[in-house]
Write a protein that holds these residues in place. Structure first.
Motif, PDB file in Angstrom:
ATOM      1  N   MET A   1       0.822  -1.207   0.000  1.00  0.00           N
ATOM      2  CA  MET A   1       0.000   0.000   0.000  1.00  0.00           C
ATOM      3  C   MET A   1       0.864   1.268   0.000  1.00  0.00           C
ATOM      4  O   MET A   1       0.553   2.252  -0.683  1.00  0.00           O
ATOM      5  N   GLU A   2       1.954   1.216   0.762  1.00  0.00           N
ATOM      6  CA  GLU A   2       2.850   2.362   0.788  1.00  0.00           C
ATOM      7  C   GLU A   2       3.481   2.602  -0.582  1.00  0.00           C
ATOM      8  O   GLU A   2       3.613   3.744  -1.039  1.00  0.00           O
ATOM      9  N   ALA A   3       3.878   1.511  -1.241  1.00  0.00           N
ATOM     10  CA  ALA A   3       4.463   1.635  -2.579  1.00  0.00           C
ATOM     11  C   ALA A   3       3.452   2.203  -3.562  1.00  0.00           C
ATOM     12  O   ALA A   3       3.787   3.042  -4.419  1.00  0.00           O
ATOM     13  N   CYS A   4       2.201   1.765  -3.428  1.00  0.00           N
ATOM     14  CA  CYS A   4       1.138   2.255  -4.307  1.00  0.00           C
ATOM     15  C   CYS A   4       0.904   3.743  -4.077  1.00  0.00           C
ATOM     16  O   CYS A   4       0.768   4.522  -5.028  1.00  0.00           O
ATOM     17  N   GLU A   5       0.863   4.165  -2.801  1.00  0.00           N
ATOM     18  CA  GLU A   5       0.646   5.573  -2.488  1.00  0.00           C
ATOM     19  C   GLU A   5       1.806   6.423  -2.987  1.00  0.00           C
ATOM     20  O   GLU A   5       1.612   7.546  -3.458  1.00  0.00           O
ATOM     21  N   THR A   6       3.033   5.893  -2.898  1.00  0.00           N
ATOM     22  CA  THR A   6       4.198   6.635  -3.386  1.00  0.00           C
ATOM     23  C   THR A   6       4.107   6.876  -4.882  1.00  0.00           C
ATOM     24  O   THR A   6       4.361   7.979  -5.380  1.00  0.00           O
ATOM     25  N   ARG A   7       3.717   5.829  -5.639  1.00  0.00           N
ATOM     26  CA  ARG A   7       3.567   5.976  -7.091  1.00  0.00           C
ATOM     27  C   ARG A   7       2.431   6.939  -7.427  1.00  0.00           C
ATOM     28  O   ARG A   7       2.528   7.724  -8.371  1.00  0.00           O
TER      29      ARG A   7
END
Length: 203
Positions: A1-7
């Motif tokens: 989820m963090e990676a998705c939010e970063t992108r």
């Protein structure tokens, strides 16, 4: 989820690169607090689309993100709001003859923005706004799926007006809905009175 939010944050920054994305919005996008990041997302979306779609009741950041990613701010390929709503699979059915809807299912089409607006419309029931009042009135006379589709259609027309004309959403309020409802009821009563050669007299 963090990676998705970063992108997602980086994509919004790229989309808003040529717009007036303030430094404060960029800072909020990187903030650790979720509430601050959400405000940053709202500001970035407003810079990208040119208007604040989240000001419309029932439309949250997730719905606005879907609109930004699937459509963007340019709706010039849709000549009118009717064309836009038809593309979203939200337009009223055209299988009508003699004022009655013909039997048979309409072609099923999947549209991500249309689905997002249907989901947003389903949350309008408890919304203390003009749109919420309209949705509750529809639920009293229609089944739930048709009421949701009608409210999603209303939201789509609002979005089209905002994106094509740069208009800001102005909340009418429940009082305005009740006033319009009384006017419709009065017009209906006057029409029925004329049918029976009667005259309405105010008490």
């Amino acid at each position: 989820m963090e990676a998705c939010e970063t992108r997602m944050v980086q994509t919004l920054k790229d989309l808003a690169r040529d717009t007036d994305l303030s430094d404060s919005a960029a800072v909020l996008l990187e903030a650790p607090a979720r509430a601050a990041r959400e405000r940053g997302l709202r500001l970035a979306l407003q810079a990208t689309l040119g208007v604040d779609l989240t000001a419309v009741p029932a439309i949250g950041v997730e719905t606005a993100l879907t609109i930004a990613s699937e459509i963007g701010p340019d709706l010039s390929r849709f000549p009118s709001s009717e064309h836009f709503c038809s593309w979203l699979a939200l337009a009223p059915g055209t299988r009508v003859s003699g004022g009655k809807t013909l039997k048979g299912r309409a072609p099923k089409r999947v549209n991500r923005v249309g689905q997002a607006l249907r989901l947003a419309a389903s949350t309008a029931r408890h919304n203390r706004s003009f749109i919420g009042a309209c949705h509750r009135a529809r639920l009293r006379r229609l089944d739930r799926p048709r009421a949701i589709k009608a409210t999603a259609y209303q939201l789509a027309r609002l979005i089209y007006a905002m994106l094509t004309r740069g208009e800001t959403y102005v909340e009418k309020g429940i009082e305005q809905f009740e006033c319009e409802r009384r006017d419709r009821q009065l017009r209906h009563l006057k029409h029925e009175a004329r049918r029976f050669n009667l005259t309405l007299v105010e008490a």
